[in-house]
Design a protein around this motif. Structure first.
Motif, short mmCIF file in Angstrom:
data_model
loop_
_atom_site.label_atom_id
_atom_site.label_comp_id
_atom_site.label_asym_id
_atom_site.label_seq_id
_atom_site.Cartn_x
_atom_site.Cartn_y
_atom_site.Cartn_z
N ALA A 12 -5.75 3.25 7.28
CA ALA A 12 -4.52 2.89 8.26
C ALA A 12 -3.45 1.91 7.72
O ALA A 12 -2.31 1.98 8.00
CB ALA A 12 -5.09 1.91 9.43
N LEU A 13 -4.01 1.09 6.51
CA LEU A 13 -3.01 0.28 5.88
C LEU A 13 -2.22 0.99 4.93
O LEU A 13 -1.02 0.58 4.70
CB LEU A 13 -3.80 -0.75 4.96
N ALA A 15 -0.88 4.23 5.77
CA ALA A 15 -0.23 5.01 6.68
C ALA A 15 1.04 5.60 6.08
O ALA A 15 1.80 5.06 5.41
CB ALA A 15 -0.08 4.76 8.14
N LYS A 18 4.54 3.63 5.75
CA LYS A 18 4.26 2.31 5.68
C LYS A 18 3.43 1.34 4.52
O LYS A 18 3.04 1.96 3.66
CB LYS A 18 3.25 2.06 7.21
N SER A 60 7.03 -2.51 13.15
CA SER A 60 5.44 -1.94 12.99
C SER A 60 5.57 -0.49 12.56
O SER A 60 4.66 0.23 12.08
CB SER A 60 4.56 -1.95 14.20
N SER A 64 2.21 -2.00 8.07
CA SER A 64 0.84 -1.54 8.64
C SER A 64 -0.31 -2.83 8.83
O SER A 64 -0.96 -2.79 9.63
CB SER A 64 0.15 -0.68 7.66
N ILE A 92 -0.29 -4.06 14.14
CA ILE A 92 -0.24 -4.57 12.51
C ILE A 92 -1.65 -5.18 12.54
O ILE A 92 -2.08 -6.01 13.32
CB ILE A 92 1.13 -5.57 12.50
N SER A 288 2.28 2.68 -2.22
CA SER A 288 3.05 1.88 -1.42
C SER A 288 3.41 0.51 -1.63
O SER A 288 3.32 0.38 -2.99
CB SER A 288 2.46 2.02 0.04
#
Length: 355
Positions: A12-13, A15, A18, A60, A64, A92, A288
């Protein structure tokens, strides 16, 4: 340790499109930033600033997670809602800086060891209960003719491994941050050599201490020329040297690499990230950002301690987050900067560092 939960949070971090906002400056560091703009640094002003960042409309889409400092994770907004909950409601993920800073390494002048392992298990439990789902620990490595020493690498790698294992035990995704500092006249080749040595040592320590690579993220420096180097490497060369170093030393099991900006100017950090992502070489991890100053500086200057400027500060953060989100996909262009892209910007920020 719940491997599925850790892996889900790590994914999720990172994604698509993001990255992470690093807003974990200590009171001393953020006070320096405030004072440089003649902003009064108080607990309330620091809270107002962080809340402005976290609640920026639309941010957002590109952010993330956010890394907080101990003071921040305990603060509430004007309605009494804890700031971690404010972030969670906006989609977030709250995170927390858990080291207690880099201190002089005994017997090795000029080098640092990051402290904070004492009592860490209990602090992680408390932070998890406050809403944190990931954590960060930063080690700092200095390059010089004599540095880094093997002792410095060994003790910092061990601390990163111990921290990461404790995080996963307590249900938090560890962000492992071994930062090779930009300070000095060293070449990009020297930076690449040391960065590779650091990563090799760190992953050996993570393996030795049973850290699940699938449930962590790496936050490294890019391979760049030292700030005082007379020949600064091009964006393309930085991208090539950085990706080559990562391919040689970062296992494919790690789900994501989120770069620190490390003193680069905000747009240069964005350009480097974009250049890395557009290289044709295979990348087994998501690449990222986890930027502090490179996301915050424009927002802080626009806000300037005046709540009448909240909208301007939030728009500045949104712009930088949008550009970096695009860079994480290899889709950033200078045209995205608007009129600001016509201004010549320095390569590096001031000499103080994020904590």
């Amino acid at each position: 340790m719940n491997h599925d939960s850790l892996q889900a949070t790590a994914k999720a971090l990172i994604a698509e499109g993001k990255g992470i906002l690093a807003a974990d400056e200590t009171v001393g560091t953020i006070t320096k930033r405030f004072e440089s703009l003649k902003i009064n640094s108080t607990e309330n002003s620091r809270c107002a600033y962080r809340e402005m960042l976290f609640t920026s409309p639309g941010v957002s889409e590109f952010i993330s997670g956010v890394i907080m400092y101990d003071e921040t994770i305990r603060q509430t907004n004007a309605r009494g809602v804890p700031l971690p909950e404010v972030c969670t409601r906006l989609g977030i993920i709250p995170g927390i800086k858990v080291d207690t800073g880099a201190k002089d390494l005994a017997g090795s002048p000029g080098e640092k060891i990051t402290e904070g392992l004492d009592g860490l298990r209990d602090r992680l439990t408390a932070y998890y209960n406050m809403g944190a789902r990931f954590a960060k620990w930063r080690a700092v490595i200095q390059i010089s003719d004599r540095h880094p020493s093997q002792t410095c690498l060994a003790v910092n790698a061990h601390a990163l491994g111990r921290y990461a294992a404790l995080c996963q035990e307590q249900g938090l995704v560890p962000i492992v941050e071994p930062e090779v500092l930009m300070d000095g006249p060293h070449s990009i080749e020297r930076c690449g050599e040391i960065t590779g040595h650091v990563l090799h040592t760190v992953f050996n320590a993570l393996y030795a201490q049973g850290v699940s690579l699938e449930g962590m993220l790496l936050k490294p420096n890019m391979v760049v020329s030292g700030k005082e180097c007379t020949k600064q490497a091009s964006v393309q060369k930085v991208a090539q040297a950085t990706l080559q170093c990562l391919c040689r030393h970062v296992p494919a099991a790690v789900p994501g690499i989120v770069f620190l900006s490390g003193g680069q100017h905000d747009r240069l950090a964005t350009a480097h990230l974009n250049a890395i992502n557009i290289l044709p070489s295979p990348k087994p991890w998501k690449i990222s950002f986890s930027y502090g100053r490179a996301l915050q500086d424009a927002a802080l200057e626009a806000w300037h301690g005046d709540n009448n400027n909240i909208k301007a500060g939030q728009q500045a953060l949104y712009q930088r987050a949008k550009c970096n989100g695009a860079a994480s996909l290899g889709k950033y262009t200078e045209e995205m900067e608007g009129n600001a892209s016509r201004k010549r910007m320095p390569a590096h920020r001031a000499d103080w560092h994020d904590d």
